[in-house]
Design a protein around this motif. Structure first.
Motif, short mmCIF file in Angstrom:
data_model
loop_
_atom_site.label_atom_id
_atom_site.label_comp_id
_atom_site.label_asym_id
_atom_site.label_seq_id
_atom_site.Cartn_x
_atom_site.Cartn_y
_atom_site.Cartn_z
N UNK A 109 0.86 -1.19 0.00
CA UNK A 109 0.00 0.00 0.00
C UNK A 109 0.90 1.23 0.00
N UNK A 110 0.50 2.27 -0.70
CA UNK A 110 1.28 3.50 -0.68
C UNK A 110 1.22 4.11 0.72
N UNK A 111 2.37 4.52 1.20
CA UNK A 111 2.46 5.09 2.54
C UNK A 111 1.60 6.34 2.68
N UNK A 112 1.63 7.23 1.70
CA UNK A 112 0.99 8.53 1.89
C UNK A 112 -0.53 8.48 1.77
N UNK A 113 -1.06 7.60 0.91
CA UNK A 113 -2.52 7.61 0.76
C UNK A 113 -3.18 6.24 0.86
N UNK A 114 -2.39 5.20 1.10
CA UNK A 114 -2.95 3.87 1.34
C UNK A 114 -3.34 3.10 0.10
N UNK A 137 6.22 2.80 0.53
CA UNK A 137 5.10 1.87 0.70
C UNK A 137 5.12 1.24 2.09
#
Lengths: 114, 550, 168
Positions: free
Chosen positions: A17-22, A65
């Motif tokens: 999952x992307x760290x900043x927006x999931x 991520x």
């Protein structure tokens, strides 16, 4: 790190999952994270998987991520060249598409009409 | 309802600022995910199947119209236009972006809301009877004690790294609507033989993979001593709860392993020490200050009978049905408690759109003394509505699709988010709820079946409370396909009972038929006005097992 | 992972040495286990500085109350946090400080995160063996992340719930 590989499965892909927006993303053979499962790198066999995993987990690629893991997919040869990546588990199918009870949400809503 | 003072505002604001800084450190890489995870969990931020999930606290399920409008705004501006009300009286948003969550928390702080301790191994949201302050024969408003516990447990330095999560519920009535016997601590507010109020404490209830009914460890604790008592329970748990296996770390396992009597003795020993130091005896002035926030609103002096209300019932069969099914008598003459069902036929249980939230806020402000409640069964309540306004309220709820007339009936199901949303799930639960709802949609059929609770969990963590459904459905993974195990006979209330497994699991294609078989069996066997649960207690599992498996 | 010792807000050098149960004791400041404290008679005559390491354990921990008769011999007690998630040590610290009246140094040992420092200090710790990647200048900041506390504790004599009515 969660592991959703089916025992004895031959083919795998790598997701996170992307760290900043999931957002759910998949590791591309070109060594980047992108959101379309159709373009995920499919690894044939444990050695190929381990090799790409090491890259994906390296600080160069893993910093943007979270919750990175491999999951089992079907042999891409069994599928259309435009959509070659098919997860073996219900969980990853849902994860690639979106909630089954809200077809207007998730990646399925962004997909171009077939 | 409670209003923050300067202290409360400062604390919530400090937490928003602290979390904003933690997010920045995480995004810059200064904080690893391992170190960040417990911090984000303590602010209700989960990573789920498709995205992050934010769980916002709704203390004891009470929210004002202003707060509900803010939740609608958050749904609209930061999420995908809806929220989900949970089995712990909270609300969840399924698509927030981590970078924007500090802004969401700031917006919440502006209306005295937060996401503090809605996850993590700490004391979670304190839940209470959704009819608090409105129901007949209440001993005292359970939200007073709930608010005291909320403050005492917030940022508690000793109890923020417990073996596992910790859930507290409070009831103040003969009928337990808060499922206190299935919480880590459940408190029953009672009167002793002399008429003085006392708090009876149950410890070690819980659901999950090993359900337990709580044991009565402390009887009629004096209000002045309750924090000394609770701190004793927490300290025993923090000291002795298992740390070697997270599946065996809840307090219910500790009580089970050392036994009820040993637990009582350990707690009594710590309680005695706390009492003798006196540092946890709440000052009368503070007790009075918090109590005052839960005083009755400005009720009008009304007659119990209302001609326009009676006329509307006579003239409109749907309204009449809704009154009978969804409303409850109020302690104040001329008022009514209104249940707002979030279980439309074929809908997603517990979800509400921003439009519905805004609309309900308007109704609450105009007709319900500005108060809304969230129930642990994923519905909402307007606790104070004048009879003379009821028909208007009903019509407005109809316009919002919030007037489904099914409270407590078979289509009023609980379903966890399940494999459609949740990282932990083995199977989907919402589509099962939708299929059951559609199968039993007919009003006549629902009325004939009567009170019957179906509760659905997508995995063994039991967030859908399947163990305490009259019919429980548990999603399991059988060789990569979704299967459903059924239980019968669960009850969350003062006659607490854990459901029994019927037998082998069913597939997605056969489970709704199985439910129908169970219902038909009940209807064949019922005597007089028996509800499903009464019939089950009388006849047991055998007839149902026979009809299901032949 | 290298550690640094912060005591009373400043970086200090560690004077203490951990001594295994079967190793001989020296006059140097020595940390011993609970087992040794309770069973080694030689300790009763010791005049040199003595400290204790209190292990958290996983299944069961050590009994803090059993230490009561020995507290006046101990210059320092190190309380272990084997992983930051194991919070037993918070209760051990409060029992030692508030129930048993321990006045010596309380050190947080093991996996201690920056974001836990505030809670640790409120439970009575005054020194911290933390990862050396944390800038000591940040330490004071860590103790101020929350302006106040609802509950009474070692550093806040009365919590907000109690103090609201003191000023009125």
């Amino acid at each position: 790190m969660a592991q959703h590989a089916t025992k004895g499965a031959r083919f795998h892909a790598i997701t996170a999952n992307r760290l900043d927006n999931g957002e759910v993303v998949y590791f591309h053979a070109q060594k980047n994270w992108q959101s379309d499962i159709a373009r995920a790198a499919v690894l044939d066999g444990a050695d190929a998987l381990d090799a790409l995993m090491i890259e994906a987990l390296s600080s160069r690629f893993s910093q943007t991520v979270v919750d990175l893991y491999a999951f089992a997919v079907d042999d891409p040869a069994n599928h259309d060249a435009n959509a070659p990546v098919h997860p073996l588990s219900v969980r990853e199918i849902i994860r690639a598409a979106g909630p089954t009870i809200r077809l207007d949400l998730g990646k399925q809503a962004d997909a171009p009409r077939a | 309802m409670y209003r923050y003072d300067e202290f409360d505002h400062q604390m919530v604001q400090a937490r928003v600022d602290q979390f904003r800084e933690q997010v920045e450190r995480r995004l810059s890489g200064a904080l690893t995910e391992d170190a960040f995870k417990p911090l984000r969990l303590m602010n209700g931020v989960y990573l789920q199947l498709h995205a992050y999930m934010l769980r916002i606290a709704i203390p004891y399920g009470t929210v004002s119209s202003r707060q509900m409008r803010k939740l609608a705004h958050i749904a609209r501006e930061y999420d995908r236009g809806y929220g989900h009300f949970t089995t712990r009286q909270n609300i969840q948003f399924n698509w927030p972006e981590l970078v924007r969550i500090p802004d969401i928390l700031q917006e919440l702080a502006d209306v005295e809301m937060h996401a503090i301790q809605t996850s993590g191994n700490c004391i979670r949201n304190v839940t209470a009877d959704q009819y608090a302050g409105a129901i007949v024969d209440e001993i005292e408003d359970p939200r007073i004690l709930s608010e005291i516990i909320r403050q005492w447990s917030t940022f508690h330095p000793e109890f923020s790294f417990l073996p596992r999560k910790f859930k507290i519920a409070v009831s103040a009535h003969e009928q337990d609507r808060a499922a206190i016997r299935f919480h880590d601590i459940g408190i029953s507010i009672e009167r002793d033989p002399a008429g003085a109020i006392g708090y009876t404490v149950y410890v070690g209830g819980g659901l999950g993979r090993t359900p337990f009914i709580g044991k009565c460890i402390g009887t009629l604790i004096a209000p002045r001593d309750i924090l000394a008592y609770l701190e004793a329970v927490m300290r025993v748990y923090n000291r002795f709860g298992r740390r070697d296996n997270s599946y065996k770390a809840r307090i219910k396992i500790l009580v089970h392993e050392i036994g009820e009597e040993a637990m009582r003795q350990e707690v009594e020993a710590e309680f005695a020490k706390n009492k003798s130091r006196g540092h946890l005896a709440l000052p009368e002035a503070e007790q009075a200050r918090i109590t005052a926030y839960f005083a009755d609103p400005e009720f009008e002096d009304l007659a119990e009978d209302c001609a326009t209300f009676d006329d509307a019932r006579r003239d409109n069969a749907d309204f009449d049905h809704w009154v009978r099914q969804n409303t409850v008598p109020h302690k104040q003459s001329g008022y009514v408690i209104v249940n707002v069902s979030l279980k439309p036929i074929g809908g997603v249980p517990g979800d509400a759109t921003d439009v519905q939230m805004d609309g309900l806020a308007d109704i609450a402000e105009a007709y319900a003394l500005d108060e809304i409640r969230v129930t642990h069964e994923q519905n909402l309540v307007l606790p104070h509505v004048r009879k003379q306004d009821l028909y208007t309220v009903y019509q407005k709820l109809c316009d919002l699709d919030l007037a489904t007339s099914n409270l407590g009936l078979i289509t009023d199901q609980i379903a966890c988010p399940g494999l459609d949303y949740c990282n932990l799930a083995n199977a989907r639960s919402i589509p099962i709820a939708q299929q059951v709802s559609e199968r039993f949609a007919s009003r006549e059929r629902q009325d004939a079946i009567g009170k019957l609770s179906i509760k659905i969990s997508g995995c063994i963590n039991a967030c859908g409370h399947h163990h305490i459904g009259n019919i429980g459905i548990l999603g399991v993974d059988k060789k990569g396909t979704e299967n459903y195990q059924l239980t019968l006979g669960g009850r969350p209330d003062e006659q607490a009972a854990i459901g029994e497994i019927t037998g082998p699991a069913f597939t997605e294609d056969t489970v709704v038929d199985a439910i129908e078989t169970i219902v038909d069996t009940y209807l064949d066997l019922k005597i007089d006005q028996e509800n499903f649960i009464d019939t089950y207690r009388r006849v047991g599992m055998a007839p149902f097992k026979e009809r299901l498996y032949g | 992972m290298a550690k640094q010792l912060i005591k009373n807000g400043a970086l200090v050098s560690d004077e203490w040495t951990l001594v295994e149960d079967d190793a001989p004791l020296t006059e140097a400041p020595s940390i011993v286990s609970v087992n040794r404290l309770l069973h080694d008679d030689a300790l009763a005559e010791r005049n040199a500085p003595l400290a204790l390491i209190l292990r958290a354990g996983t299944k069961t921990g050590e009994d803090v109350y059993a230490l009561a008769p020995y507290l006046d011999r101990l210059t320092m007690i190190a309380i272990e946090f084997p992983v930051f998630r194991n919070g037993r040590g918070y209760s051990s610290a409060r029992i030692l400080r508030e129930e048993l009246g321990y006045q010596g140094e309380l050190r947080a040992e093991g996996e201690v995160l920056y974001d836990q420092l505030l809670f640790l200090s409120r439970c009575g710790f005054d020194s911290y063996h933390i990862d050396d990647t944390i800038d000591p200048a940040q330490f004071a900041k860590a103790l101020n992340t929350l302006p106040d506390a609802y509950q009474p504790s070692d550093t806040h004599n009365a919590g907000i719930l109690w103090r609201r009515h003191l000023s009125s």
